[in-house]
Design a protein around this motif. Structure first.
Motif, PDB file in Angstrom:
ATOM      1  N   ASP A  80     -13.603  -7.190   7.330  1.00  0.00           N
ATOM      2  CA  ASP A  80     -14.052  -7.644   6.003  1.00  0.00           C
ATOM      3  C   ASP A  80     -15.347  -6.873   5.678  1.00  0.00           C
ATOM      4  N   THR A  81     -16.036  -7.254   4.608  1.00  0.00           N
ATOM      5  CA  THR A  81     -17.192  -6.444   4.202  1.00  0.00           C
ATOM      6  C   THR A  81     -18.339  -6.527   5.220  1.00  0.00           C
ATOM      7  N   THR A 135     -17.274  -4.212   8.010  1.00  0.00           N
ATOM      8  CA  THR A 135     -17.279  -2.833   7.503  1.00  0.00           C
ATOM      9  C   THR A 135     -18.714  -2.309   7.451  1.00  0.00           C
ATOM     10  N   LEU A 158     -20.153   0.888   9.619  1.00  0.00           N
ATOM     11  CA  LEU A 158     -20.726   2.046   8.905  1.00  0.00           C
ATOM     12  C   LEU A 158     -22.195   2.244   9.294  1.00  0.00           C
ATOM     13  N   GLY A 188     -18.129  -4.950  -4.011  1.00  0.00           N
ATOM     14  CA  GLY A 188     -19.469  -4.384  -4.208  1.00  0.00           C
ATOM     15  C   GLY A 188     -20.457  -4.842  -3.156  1.00  0.00           C
ATOM     16  N   THR A 242     -15.245  -0.779  -4.750  1.00  0.00           N
ATOM     17  CA  THR A 242     -13.967  -0.084  -4.602  1.00  0.00           C
ATOM     18  C   THR A 242     -12.969  -0.680  -5.590  1.00  0.00           C
ATOM     19  N   ASP A 257      -9.890  -1.385  -4.789  1.00  0.00           N
ATOM     20  CA  ASP A 257      -8.946  -2.308  -4.132  1.00  0.00           C
ATOM     21  C   ASP A 257      -9.641  -3.585  -3.648  1.00  0.00           C
ATOM     22  N   MET A 276     -14.940   4.939   6.828  1.00  0.00           N
ATOM     23  CA  MET A 276     -14.217   4.221   7.884  1.00  0.00           C
ATOM     24  C   MET A 276     -12.811   3.985   7.347  1.00  0.00           C
ATOM     25  N   ALA A 296      -9.933  -2.155  12.648  1.00  0.00           N
ATOM     26  CA  ALA A 296      -8.912  -2.639  11.703  1.00  0.00           C
ATOM     27  C   ALA A 296      -9.122  -4.101  11.333  1.00  0.00           C
ATOM     28  N   ASP A 302     -16.682   6.367  -5.833  1.00  0.00           N
ATOM     29  CA  ASP A 302     -17.273   7.158  -4.752  1.00  0.00           C
ATOM     30  C   ASP A 302     -17.319   8.648  -5.116  1.00  0.00           C
ATOM     31  N   ARG A 325       0.818  -1.215   0.000  1.00  0.00           N
ATOM     32  CA  ARG A 325       0.000   0.000   0.000  1.00  0.00           C
ATOM     33  C   ARG A 325       0.848   1.261   0.000  1.00  0.00           C
TER      34      ARG A 325
END
Ligand SMILES: Cc1cc2nc3c(=O)[nH]c(=O)nc-3n(C[C@H](O)[C@H](O)[C@H](O)COP(=O)(O)OP(=O)(O)OC[C@H]3O[C@@H](n4cnc5c(N)ncnc54)[C@H](O)[C@@H]3O)c2cc1C
Length: 279
Positions: A94-95, A98, A102, A130, A124, A126, A62, A91, A39, A28
């Motif tokens: 995963d989705t 996340t 959110l 979706g 995204t 990376d 986030m 940290a 976005d 990264r």
């Protein structure tokens, strides 16, 4: 007056990112962090709707503290407020985790101004899944409208939105109750250069920054790595394509050379049958 929240993510610029050949993970640090391109379209659409119907656009992300830069980019596009949730507890999400984090932040934002519309990018560049948008919609129990390439109407008083959803061979027109969540395609709009007053405002803007302790009713077992059932068993970079050979000479010489190459690769054709026998 509409209250629209766009969910945004800061991502490494995958056009220039390098892979670590030892760990096969993204390095990264090798690429600058940018606002996820999808976005930017989500924020632009929110801003266009604000101009059309009146209202406020908030953006939510986030991520680590440098994600403030992505929020400022959204203020440049025309968003009014930005929220960053950042904490070590988030940290490794995963989705699933996340979308949980959110959702908790969205519930808090909604306490000060109820949310009519949530807009996410299609995906995204990376993570590419979706999944986060539909995950949020499921948790909030609101309709998820994916692949949206046009917002035809939003009627807050009567509580509905009409959008176009991209299909393989056209589009469909869908009417949904509000609030709902849209995941938008890139072609929904073009993001223009920012106006100077927005650029100046963005430079001075300080977003709201929340840790996990600022959110209410959080089940910590659903956050970050602890709340992430996804296991990435292996990741690898595709091998670099080998250099090809430019066929030269007369057309006949090129054909002969091509047949010669194909014959040396004969084993490639043998499983398929037929093709090798005909050579
Ligand atoms: C086990 C595991 C550990 C991981 N650990 C990390 C890690 O430590 N750090 C890391 O960066 N990634 C990590 N990831 C990747 C992480 O799961 C995804 O980046 C994240 O869940 C979002 O998924 P996505 O990128 O596929 O988003 P998509 O579902 O493709 O995104 C769709 C849309 O959702 C919204 N969205 C997505 N992510 C966010 C966000 N963070 N904030 C606001 N809106 C958002 C945006 O509108 C976006 O366009 C990990 C993945 C796994 C499986």
């Amino acid at each position: 007056m509409l209250h629209i929240v766009a969910c945004i993510k800061q991502v490494p610029d995958t056009k220039i990112i390098k892979m670590n050949p030892k760990t096969n993970t993204m390095d990264r640090a090798s690429a600058p962090a940018i606002l996820n391109p999808y976005d930017a379209h989500a924020v632009e659409e929110a801003v266009r709707l604000k101009r059309r119907y009146g209202g406020t656009v908030s953006v939510l992300t986030m991520g680590p503290p440098p994600a403030v830069k992505a929020i400022k980019k959204c203020i440049e596009i025309g968003a009014d407020e930005g929220y960053l949730i950042t904490d070590r507890a988030f940290a490794g999400a995963d989705t699933l985790a996340t979308s949980y984090s959110l959702t908790k932040a969205l519930e808090k934002i909604a306490q000060s101004a109820p949310i009519d519309l949530i807009i996410c990018g299609k995906m995204t560049i990376d993570g590419d899944t979706g999944q986060v948008g539909p995950g949020i919609a499921r948790r909030l129990d609101i309709p998820p409208l994916t692949s949206v390439n046009k917002v035809a109407e939003v009627n807050r008083e009567e509580g509905y939105a009409i959008v176009h959803r991209k299909l393989e061979d056209g589009y469909e027109v869908v009417r949904s109750k509000l609030p709902c969540l849209l995941s938008v395609e890139k072609e929904i709009n073009e993001v223009p250069y920012s106006a100077m007053p927005d650029v100046i405002r963005a430079a001075r803007y300080q977003p709201h920054i929340w840790s996990v302790n600022d959110l209410e009713g959080v089940d910590r077992t659903q956050l970050g790595l602890k709340g992430s059932p996804t296991i990435v068993s292996s990741v690898w970079a595709p091998p670099k394509p080998q250099g090809g050979e430019l066929l030269q000479g007369t057309p006949q010489e090129q054909i002969d050379r091509l047949i010669g190459i194909l014959l040396t690769k004969r084993e490639l054709f043998q499983t398929g049958g037929g093709a090798a026998d005909e050579l």
